[in-house]
Design a protein around this motif. Structure first.
Motif, PDB file in Angstrom:
ATOM      1  N   GLY A 127      15.514 -11.423  53.942  1.00  0.00           N
ATOM      2  CA  GLY A 127      14.750 -10.210  54.212  1.00  0.00           C
ATOM      3  C   GLY A 127      14.180  -9.544  52.979  1.00  0.00           C
ATOM      4  N   ILE A 128      14.446 -10.110  51.786  1.00  0.00           N
ATOM      5  CA  ILE A 128      13.899  -9.595  50.532  1.00  0.00           C
ATOM      6  C   ILE A 128      13.432 -10.780  49.701  1.00  0.00           C
ATOM      7  CG2 ILE A 128      14.467  -8.555  48.306  1.00  0.00           C
ATOM      8  CD1 ILE A 128      16.192  -6.587  49.659  1.00  0.00           C
ATOM      9  N   GLU A 129      12.262 -10.647  49.113  1.00  0.00           N
ATOM     10  CA  GLU A 129      11.774 -11.668  48.197  1.00  0.00           C
ATOM     11  C   GLU A 129      12.079 -11.239  46.764  1.00  0.00           C
ATOM     12  OE1 GLU A 129      10.457 -14.571  48.941  1.00  0.00           O
ATOM     13  OE2 GLU A 129      10.476 -14.220  51.120  1.00  0.00           O
ATOM     14  N   GLY A 130      12.558 -12.151  45.965  1.00  0.00           N
ATOM     15  CA  GLY A 130      12.771 -11.867  44.554  1.00  0.00           C
ATOM     16  C   GLY A 130      14.116 -11.218  44.263  1.00  0.00           C
ATOM     17  N   ARG A 131      14.272 -10.816  43.027  1.00  0.00           N
ATOM     18  CA  ARG A 131      15.517 -10.240  42.549  1.00  0.00           C
ATOM     19  C   ARG A 131      15.635  -8.770  42.938  1.00  0.00           C
ATOM     20  NH1 ARG A 131      19.432 -13.805  40.366  1.00  0.00           N
ATOM     21  NH2 ARG A 131      18.280 -15.677  39.746  1.00  0.00           N
ATOM     22  N   PHE A 132      16.862  -8.292  42.956  1.00  0.00           N
ATOM     23  CA  PHE A 132      17.091  -6.899  43.328  1.00  0.00           C
ATOM     24  C   PHE A 132      18.401  -6.416  42.731  1.00  0.00           C
ATOM     25  CE2 PHE A 132      18.967  -9.651  46.489  1.00  0.00           C
ATOM     26  CZ  PHE A 132      20.187  -9.074  46.777  1.00  0.00           C
ATOM     27  N   VAL A 133      18.562  -5.103  42.702  1.00  0.00           N
ATOM     28  CA  VAL A 133      19.795  -4.435  42.285  1.00  0.00           C
ATOM     29  C   VAL A 133      20.050  -3.315  43.278  1.00  0.00           C
ATOM     30  CG1 VAL A 133      20.957  -3.108  40.463  1.00  0.00           C
ATOM     31  CG2 VAL A 133      19.391  -4.966  39.839  1.00  0.00           C
ATOM     32  N   VAL A 134      21.320  -3.074  43.606  1.00  0.00           N
ATOM     33  CA  VAL A 134      21.696  -2.024  44.554  1.00  0.00           C
ATOM     34  C   VAL A 134      22.606  -1.020  43.856  1.00  0.00           C
ATOM     35  CG1 VAL A 134      22.786  -1.490  46.773  1.00  0.00           C
ATOM     36  CG2 VAL A 134      21.597  -3.690  46.451  1.00  0.00           C
ATOM     37  N   VAL A 135      22.406   0.257  44.143  1.00  0.00           N
ATOM     38  CA  VAL A 135      23.334   1.303  43.706  1.00  0.00           C
ATOM     39  C   VAL A 135      23.938   1.945  44.945  1.00  0.00           C
ATOM     40  CG1 VAL A 135      23.632   3.505  42.521  1.00  0.00           C
ATOM     41  CG2 VAL A 135      22.122   1.758  41.553  1.00  0.00           C
ATOM     42  N   TYR A 136      25.273   1.961  45.000  1.00  0.00           N
ATOM     43  CA  TYR A 136      26.033   2.581  46.089  1.00  0.00           C
ATOM     44  C   TYR A 136      26.778   3.760  45.481  1.00  0.00           C
ATOM     45  CZ  TYR A 136      29.492   2.851  49.924  1.00  0.00           C
ATOM     46  OH  TYR A 136      30.289   3.257  50.978  1.00  0.00           O
ATOM     47  N   SER A 137      26.399   4.983  45.859  1.00  0.00           N
ATOM     48  CA  SER A 137      27.030   6.159  45.254  1.00  0.00           C
ATOM     49  C   SER A 137      27.610   7.090  46.315  1.00  0.00           C
ATOM     50  CB  SER A 137      26.036   6.916  44.368  1.00  0.00           C
ATOM     51  OG  SER A 137      24.928   7.389  45.107  1.00  0.00           O
ATOM     52  N   GLN A 138      28.624   7.841  45.905  1.00  0.00           N
ATOM     53  CA  GLN A 138      29.321   8.779  46.788  1.00  0.00           C
ATOM     54  C   GLN A 138      29.248  10.182  46.196  1.00  0.00           C
ATOM     55  OE1 GLN A 138      33.071   6.626  46.564  1.00  0.00           O
ATOM     56  NE2 GLN A 138      32.882   5.977  48.694  1.00  0.00           N
ATOM     57  N   TRP A 139      29.004  11.163  47.076  1.00  0.00           N
ATOM     58  CA  TRP A 139      28.808  12.547  46.671  1.00  0.00           C
ATOM     59  C   TRP A 139      29.626  13.476  47.560  1.00  0.00           C
ATOM     60  CZ3 TRP A 139      25.433  13.793  42.596  1.00  0.00           C
ATOM     61  CH2 TRP A 139      24.746  12.694  42.064  1.00  0.00           C
ATOM     62  N   ASP A 140      29.783  14.729  47.095  1.00  0.00           N
ATOM     63  CA  ASP A 140      30.526  15.714  47.880  1.00  0.00           C
ATOM     64  C   ASP A 140      29.849  16.023  49.203  1.00  0.00           C
ATOM     65  OD1 ASP A 140      32.437  15.912  45.922  1.00  0.00           O
ATOM     66  OD2 ASP A 140      31.795  17.872  45.165  1.00  0.00           O
ATOM     67  N   GLY A 169      29.191  17.691  42.098  1.00  0.00           N
ATOM     68  CA  GLY A 169      29.135  17.012  43.388  1.00  0.00           C
ATOM     69  C   GLY A 169      29.173  15.501  43.332  1.00  0.00           C
ATOM     70  N   TYR A 170      29.008  14.925  42.137  1.00  0.00           N
ATOM     71  CA  TYR A 170      29.065  13.469  41.989  1.00  0.00           C
ATOM     72  C   TYR A 170      30.508  12.994  42.109  1.00  0.00           C
ATOM     73  CZ  TYR A 170      29.416   9.078  39.321  1.00  0.00           C
ATOM     74  OH  TYR A 170      29.714   7.802  38.906  1.00  0.00           O
ATOM     75  N   ARG A 171      30.718  11.864  42.798  1.00  0.00           N
ATOM     76  CA  ARG A 171      32.054  11.277  42.909  1.00  0.00           C
ATOM     77  C   ARG A 171      32.140   9.896  42.274  1.00  0.00           C
ATOM     78  NH1 ARG A 171      33.957  12.915  49.139  1.00  0.00           N
ATOM     79  NH2 ARG A 171      34.015  15.180  48.760  1.00  0.00           N
ATOM     80  N   THR A 172      31.328   8.958  42.756  1.00  0.00           N
ATOM     81  CA  THR A 172      31.378   7.593  42.230  1.00  0.00           C
ATOM     82  C   THR A 172      29.997   6.953  42.322  1.00  0.00           C
ATOM     83  OG1 THR A 172      31.704   6.269  44.268  1.00  0.00           O
ATOM     84  CG2 THR A 172      33.646   7.382  43.380  1.00  0.00           C
ATOM     85  N   HIS A 173      29.813   5.900  41.532  1.00  0.00           N
ATOM     86  CA  HIS A 173      28.690   5.011  41.817  1.00  0.00           C
ATOM     87  C   HIS A 173      29.034   3.592  41.396  1.00  0.00           C
ATOM     88  CE1 HIS A 173      27.282   5.408  37.599  1.00  0.00           C
ATOM     89  NE2 HIS A 173      26.424   4.408  37.839  1.00  0.00           N
ATOM     90  N   THR A 189      27.222   9.239  51.310  1.00  0.00           N
ATOM     91  CA  THR A 189      26.932   7.978  50.629  1.00  0.00           C
ATOM     92  C   THR A 189      25.435   7.756  50.508  1.00  0.00           C
ATOM     93  OG1 THR A 189      28.996   7.024  51.464  1.00  0.00           O
ATOM     94  CG2 THR A 189      27.301   5.487  50.693  1.00  0.00           C
ATOM     95  N   VAL A 190      25.009   7.332  49.332  1.00  0.00           N
ATOM     96  CA  VAL A 190      23.607   7.019  49.073  1.00  0.00           C
ATOM     97  C   VAL A 190      23.516   5.547  48.683  1.00  0.00           C
ATOM     98  CG1 VAL A 190      21.553   7.589  47.731  1.00  0.00           C
ATOM     99  CG2 VAL A 190      23.244   9.368  48.251  1.00  0.00           C
ATOM    100  N   ILE A 191      22.623   4.817  49.323  1.00  0.00           N
ATOM    101  CA  ILE A 191      22.375   3.425  48.965  1.00  0.00           C
ATOM    102  C   ILE A 191      20.928   3.305  48.509  1.00  0.00           C
ATOM    103  CG2 ILE A 191      22.293   1.025  49.762  1.00  0.00           C
ATOM    104  CD1 ILE A 191      24.498   1.706  51.755  1.00  0.00           C
ATOM    105  N   GLU A 192      20.758   2.913  47.244  1.00  0.00           N
ATOM    106  CA  GLU A 192      19.429   2.747  46.647  1.00  0.00           C
ATOM    107  C   GLU A 192      19.195   1.266  46.374  1.00  0.00           C
ATOM    108  OE1 GLU A 192      18.718   6.142  43.558  1.00  0.00           O
ATOM    109  OE2 GLU A 192      20.865   5.684  43.614  1.00  0.00           O
ATOM    110  N   LEU A 193      18.028   0.803  46.714  1.00  0.00           N
ATOM    111  CA  LEU A 193      17.668  -0.603  46.554  1.00  0.00           C
ATOM    112  C   LEU A 193      16.471  -0.688  45.608  1.00  0.00           C
ATOM    113  CD1 LEU A 193      18.231  -3.501  47.519  1.00  0.00           C
ATOM    114  CD2 LEU A 193      16.761  -3.033  49.488  1.00  0.00           C
ATOM    115  N   PHE A 194      16.593  -1.530  44.576  1.00  0.00           N
ATOM    116  CA  PHE A 194      15.561  -1.668  43.550  1.00  0.00           C
ATOM    117  C   PHE A 194      15.102  -3.118  43.462  1.00  0.00           C
ATOM    118  CE2 PHE A 194      18.320   1.801  42.371  1.00  0.00           C
ATOM    119  CZ  PHE A 194      17.488   2.789  41.865  1.00  0.00           C
TER     120      PHE A 194
END
Length: 231
Positions: A169-182, A155-159, A124-129
């Motif tokens: 704990g964060i100022e301002g707007r944000f977007v998160v990507v939660y992805s799953q891989w082999d 190898g990609y499964r889902t995102h 699992t990969v969690i990316e924060l923008f």
């Protein structure tokens, strides 16, 4: 097992804790397991605990019935005087992110369902923008609908793209990507692919994301524990 769906039925909370040593990560995981296994909060639906892989830390993907139910939990004496102080002792940062799921995509063989469970072997990969408020919807699109080309990546499964609503704990707007891989190898191969080997669609999307984001960070995880209400 919990499922992620862009159906608007739940508030999705992602609590990210970073720390500076593997032994502190183990303390975090033990504390989170204890909290999850005793959870009986009004409106709580499920919690899924993730163990950091690339860097020490944890993530807890939590489903709540509503923001009001979550705020009752935050206002409680246990959370304010036991949970937060405990985590504060063993973390270097605490981010409590409230989100709505804006987009999900899966490999066709997964039947249109994104599941999160320790019985699966997802990497699992969690990316924060970070993003300016005026650009948040454009970034959601760039990270979601505009990345259908991921279906052709080995190898990609889902995102899943989560639209940030509010946070501690964060100022301002944000977007998160939660992805799953082999696995780690598949994800690292994708992430580190040389620029001249990337498709035109990928380069176009990445250029768009780079222009919209104000900052970015990520960590990788393995799901280690989950529980749903009623278990």
């Amino acid at each position: 097992m919990p499922k992620i769906a862009a159906d608007g039925q739940h508030l999705t909370v992602l609590n990210l804790f970073s720390t500076d040593a593997p032994e502190k990560q183990e303390k975090l995981l033990a504390a989170m397991r204890e909290i999850v296994d005793s959870a009986a909060y009004e409106g709580w639906i499920s919690s899924t605990v993730h163990s950091g892989q690339d860097r020490p830390g944890t993530a807890n993907l939590i489903q709540w019935r509503s923001t009001e139910d979550l705020e009752k939990r935050y206002a409680g004496e246990e959370f304010k005087h036991r949970t937060l102080p405990l985590f504060g002792e063993i973390t270097t940062s605490i981010r409590l992110l409230q989100n709505e799921i804006a987009f999900t995509q899966q490999k066709p063989e997964l039947g249109g369902v994104t599941e999160v469970s320790p019985t699966r072997d997802d990497y699992t990969v969690i990316e924060l923008f970070g993003v300016e408020e005026k650009d948040q919807e454009d970034l959601v699109d760039a990270l979601g609908e505009s990345r259908t080309w991921l279906l052709d990546v080995p190898g990609y499964r889902t995102h899943t793209v989560l639209r940030g609503l509010r946070a501690r704990g964060i100022e301002g707007r944000f977007v998160v990507v939660y992805s799953q891989w082999d696995g780690k190898e598949a994800y690292d191969t994708f992430r580190d692919q040389p620029e001249d080997g990337r498709t035109a669609d990928r380069r176009k999307t990445e250029d768009r994301v780079s222009a919209l984001r104000t900052w970015q960070e990520e960590n990788t995880y393995q799901v280690v524990h989950t529980r749903t209400a009623g278990e």
